[in-house]
Structure formats: structure tokens, C-alpha cells
Scaffold this active site. Structure first.
Site, PDB file in Angstrom:
ATOM      1  N   ASN A   1       0.647  -0.987  -0.015  1.00  6.06           N
ATOM      2  CA  ASN A   1      -0.039   0.114   0.352  1.00  6.06           C
ATOM      3  C   ASN A   1       1.473   1.362   0.012  1.00  6.06           C
ATOM      4  O   ASN A   1       0.605   2.406  -0.533  1.00  6.06           O
ATOM      5  CB  ASN A   1      -1.203  -0.452   0.991  1.00  6.06           C
TER       6      ASN A   1
ATOM      7  N   GLU B   1       4.182  -4.405  12.963  1.00  5.97           N
ATOM      8  CA  GLU B   1       2.768  -3.152  12.446  1.00  5.97           C
ATOM      9  C   GLU B   1       1.998  -4.031  11.807  1.00  5.97           C
ATOM     10  O   GLU B   1       1.786  -4.074   9.835  1.00  5.97           O
ATOM     11  CB  GLU B   1       3.055  -2.124  11.765  1.00  5.97           C
TER      12      GLU B   1
ATOM     13  N   CYS C   1      -3.484   0.541   6.603  1.00  6.27           N
ATOM     14  CA  CYS C   1      -3.903  -0.537   8.466  1.00  6.27           C
ATOM     15  C   CYS C   1      -4.797   0.211   9.123  1.00  6.27           C
ATOM     16  O   CYS C   1      -5.353  -0.295  10.683  1.00  6.27           O
ATOM     17  CB  CYS C   1      -3.394  -1.209   8.622  1.00  6.27           C
TER      18      CYS C   1
ATOM     19  N   GLU D   1       6.733   2.429  15.937  1.00  3.50           N
ATOM     20  CA  GLU D   1       7.228   3.459  14.860  1.00  3.50           C
ATOM     21  C   GLU D   1       7.184   4.199  14.799  1.00  3.50           C
ATOM     22  O   GLU D   1       6.439   4.929  15.673  1.00  3.50           O
ATOM     23  CB  GLU D   1       7.194   2.467  13.898  1.00  3.50           C
TER      24      GLU D   1
END
Length: 494
Positions: free
Chosen positions: A161, A257, A292, A470
């Protein structure tokens, strides 16, 4: 198609092989796959596929390079990262266009991804002196302190993505910490990672940065390799589980993630116009909901439900699928035919389960888009917790709207999924806002905001939405390990 005088296909990388040890190399088994433009269905040529033997060769050279790179002074590593950031900015238009062609997201959004990548390279370059240990006072006869050292070879597996942003930005922290990086780009959209390797070739010592295009076999070989010290993945929950299993035999740490089924909660006192705008923005329709962090479940208090839904229906018209390489396009294409079929399956199931279709639910009627993986922005209302759409991540432009009146039951539904990545809360009552932020099981919560990231703040999930954080100092620290050193100052008796 030309963008600011650039012919679209001319920007694609010339090198389609494997990049490691500072050179382009053919795969051991000569394996290649053909790439397809998600918006047109046309071929983008062939790309090499790394197998386990290629992974082993790349990791071996990376391990040797690590011995040199870890000894480079932090300030010098930071200088190189800033040089890379400058090169990224200088080639921003081309890099954005590659992701638009290869990944299907609109070029104007991909330009933001490129800027974000450069910003993260600069951010972590600025943190190289923050990898600090600590001292422990144990009396006059000894000195006790710890230092932070890099881990070694870092494997990075990235999704389709945001291909370029995740390749460049997510290499910044491990490189800044003194590690070496082997990137496995998404098999559906590897071209911007290969172009990045072309651009940075020669800036880093050979073996410090590698790109190995490939599929699941490549990722599994990277995650299980005994000389890979740590593996990091952005992807689905299923991919995260596979990576953890693959790395289990060598007890390597992971940074994950993963997916999300994120909630946007609007209380009765929230402004319907503001909530409607947030609902549409939070779903990330521009890149077809392939995010996400998308707030794909919307919980509207019954007092404002109808007013918000009516405003959503008006706002959704802004998003019209079109050619991702056209700067005027407001909504791109689904990455692949397989993902397109999955999205359409969700839509069919949700109709069959009795939800009300507010808009979308099909494909555009424009003949010019017939060859691409386009889905209209789709919104269902009157969704209930038992429906598949309420529980599973779609990774497509399909939004579920719930009506609520009982807060306890609403929170039970919000927290009743395996995911816990983000949540957006809308209310004018600061006390209720803080209370709800404490109740929701999510790693990143917005109050009267949605979908924004803030560099320097920790981004990551609860439950099965991931491990670690992150975009912050914690990400840099994750790529180090702490060593304690004891110095005996006591002189021996004579």
C-alpha cells in the site's frame, strides 16, 4: 501519460534483478514474475524472484558488511542518511509516479509518501546520539554502565500500500543504529524499491542495503535465516503469525505493524459536519481503503446518526476512481485481481447478511476503467456485530456504520475484535474524551482528529495489531541491544 513533462513508463527502474553486495545479480534459479498495472491490467514487465539460496547469499554479504558499518561513527551514518533524503526529494516526482503505476494509488498521494520517507530519514539521522545506555551506582569500587549496540542484519518485509515510503523510511532507523538491512519489497509492487536501490547505489558500503524482490518463500527464508538478527514486518495478522513462526527457531526479535479493524466513535454532542468529514477522511478512500490504520468501523450515536449519514452520502462523491498516474485522480485501484475479488466477496456477504447499502457496492461504469481493479467507495449502514464486515479486515473501500445508544454495549463491540491499532473519538466533552480513550483497546487514539501521523510519536497496535512502536525514538532503540559493562576499580591486596 505525461506528468510535469515526465513520460510515465520512462521512470520505471531499468534494473529488475536482485540487489545485494552493492551490485545487481540474477536470481539463482532465474525465477521471474510478470507485474501488472492495477489500473489498466497491462504488463509492467518482469522482475526477478529471490529464493532461499539468494537470501542466503545476500545475508552472507550483509553480515560481512555489518562488521564495517557498525564501526562507522554515528555522525557519519547520519550524514549519509541525510544525503539519501536529499536524493529522495530530488527524485520525488519520479518515485511517486512509479508507485502510482505499480501500486495503483493516486500519484498526488504518493508524492506525500515520498516526502514522508525523506522526513523519516532526516528524523532518524537526527537521533543517532540518543542511543544511550545508563550508569548504575554500586559504590566506589566499581563502575557499572550499559551501552547500546546494533543487532546485525535486519530483515524488512514491506506491504504494497505504501511501497516506496516503507522501503526508504523503514530502513532509516536500523541503518542509523548501525545495522544493515535486507528489504523484501511487496511482490505486487516492487518497482519503487528497486528504483531506490538504483538511486542510493554507491552511497552505502556494499552489502549495507539490499533489495530482494520475491514472494512468500523469500520472506520465509529471510525470517528463518540464522544470520538475520531481527525481522520487521508491516502486513496482515496472518503474515505476522507466519513471520513469528519462521523466526522462532532462532529466537529473533520481531517488530510488527499488522492489520486493523479500527473504530471511529462519535458521541451525541459531536458536530455532524465534522464527524462526516472525519468518517470519509479516516477511511482513506483515496487509496481504496488499503490502509491498516483506516477507521473502517464507524459508531454513531443515535442522536446524530441520520444527520451524519446524510452528510457522508454528500461527501463521498469527491472520490471517483480514475487513472492513478493522473494528478486529478481522487481514488485509485485495488492492488491485484485477487484482492479485488476478496473485496467484492465482502460486499456480497454484507448484502446477504442484511446491512443497508448507502452507496457504492460495485464497479465504475466508465469503459476507460474496465481493465483495472476499480471498486466504488462503498458504505453500509445498520451493520451489526455478528456480520463478517464488523469483524474482519477488508483492506478495501468498504465502510461499516453502526448505530449506538448504550455506551457499554458499544465499547464491548469496539473492543470485541482481535485488532487494536487505531481509534478516533469525537466529542466536545474533554472528560468523556479522556475516559473513552482509556477504555478503547488501541495503540494510537485520536480525539477530534483522524488518520494523521505525527513524526516522533509512537505508532503501533494492541492485541494482534502488532508488536513494538514506530516513527519515534522507540523504533530506533528497538534496533539496538543493551550490553552491561562492569569495571572493577578495587586494587588487589599486596
Amino acid at each position: 501519460m505525461y506528468i510535469d513533462g515526465i513520460k510515465a513508463l520512462d521512470v520505471l527502474p531499468k534494473n529488475r534483478e536482485l540487489y545485494y553486495d552493492g551490485a545487481w545479480r540474477a536470481p539463482a534459479r532465474q525465477g521471474r514474475i510478470e507485474l501488472t498495472n492495477p489500473a489498466k491490467g497491462s504488463s509492467l514487465g518482469f522482475v526477478a524472484q529471490a529464493d532461499a539460496a539468494d537470501v542466503d547469499a545476500a545475508v552472507t554479504t550483509a553480515k560481512a558488511a555489518y562488521r564495517e558499518w557498525r564501526r562507522v561513527r554515528p555522525a557519519e551514518r547520519a550524514k549519509i542518511l541525510r544525503q539519501i533524503a536529499r536524493i529522495v526529494r530530488e527524485n520525488a516526482d519520479e518515485l511517486a509516479l512509479i508507485d502510482a503505476i505499480d501500486g495503483g494509488n493516486p500519484v498526488h498521494e504518493m508524492a506525500g509518501d515520498v516526502a514522508n520517507a525523506a522526513a523519516q530519514l532526516e528524523f532518524f539521522a537526527g537521533l543517532v546520539t540518543e542511543m544511550k545506555g545508563q550508569s548504575v551506582p554500586l559504590g566506589p569500587d566499581s563502575v557499572n554502565f550499559s551501552v547500546r549496540e546494533p543487532r546485525g542484519v535486519i530483515g524488512r518485509i514491506i506491504p504494497f500500500n505504501h511501497p516506496f515510503m516503507f522501503c526508504a523510511a523503514k530502513s532509516a532507523a536500523p541503518l542509523a543504529a548501525g545495522n544493515v538491512v535486507v528489504v523484501k519489497p511487496p511482490d505486487q509492487a516492487p518497482l519503487s524499491s528497486l528504483r531506490f536501490a538504483e538511486l542510493v547505489d554507491g552511497l552505502l558500503p556494499p552489502g549495507v542495503f539490499s533489495v530482494l524482490p520475491g514472494g512468500r518463500e523469500t520472506g520465509a527464508a529471510l525470517a528463518s535465516h540464522p544470520d538475520v538478527a531481527m525481522i520487521s514486518l508491516i502486513g496482515s495478522v496472518q503474515a505476522g503469525r507466519a513471520v513469528m513462526k519462521a523466526g522462532a527457531d532462532t529466537i529473533k526479535p520481531v517488530l510488527l505493524e499488522l492489520g486493523g479493524k479500527n473504530a471511529l466513535i462519535a458521541r451525541a454532542d459531536a458536530d455532524p459536519d465534522e464527524v462526516a468529514a472525519a468518517v470519509v477522511a479516516g477511511m482513506n478512500f483515496t487509496w481504496c481503503g488499503q490502509s491498516c490504520g483506516s477507521t473502517s468501523r464507524v459508531f454513531l450515536h443515535e442522536a446524530i446518526h441520520d444527520a451524519v449519514v446524510e452528510r457522508i452520502a454528500r461527501r463521498i462523491g469527491h472520490f471517483k476512481p480514475g487513472d492513478p498516474a493522473d494528478p486529478a485522480t481522487t481514488m485509485g485501484a485495488i492492488i491485484s485481481r485477487a484482492q479485488f475479488d476478496k473485496v467484492m466477496g465482502f460486499i456480497a456477504d454484507t448484502k446477504a447478511e442484511g446491512a443497508s447499502l448507502l452507496c457504492g457496492g460495485g464497479v465504475p461504469d466508465d469503459p476507460a476503467l474496465a481493465g483495472g481493479n476499480f471498486v466504488l467507495p462503498t458504505i453500509f449502514t445498520e451493520v451489526t456485530p455478528q456480520m463478517r464486515l464488523a469483524r474482519e479486515e477488508v483492506f478495501g473501500p468498504v465502510l461499516a456504520v453502526f448505530r449506538w445508544s448504550d455506551e457499554a454495549r458499544m465499547l464491548e463491540t469496539v473492543n470485541g475484535v482481535e485488532y487494536g491499532l487505531t481509534c478516533s473519538i469525537w466529542t466536545d466533552d474533554v472528560r468523556d474524551a479522556h475516559r473513552l480513550a482509556g477504555e478503547v483497546e488501541a495503540g494510537f487514539v485520536w480525539i477530534n482528529e483522524v488518520s494523521r501521523h505525527f513524526l516522533g510519536t509512537p505508532f503501533g497496535g494492541y492485541k494482534q495489531s502488532g508488536l513494538g512502536r514506530e516513527e519515534c525514538l522507540e523504533e530506533l532503540i528497538a534496533y539496538t541491544q543493551e550490553k552491561h559493562i562492569h569495571v572493577n576499580l578495587k586494587r588487589p591486596a599486596r
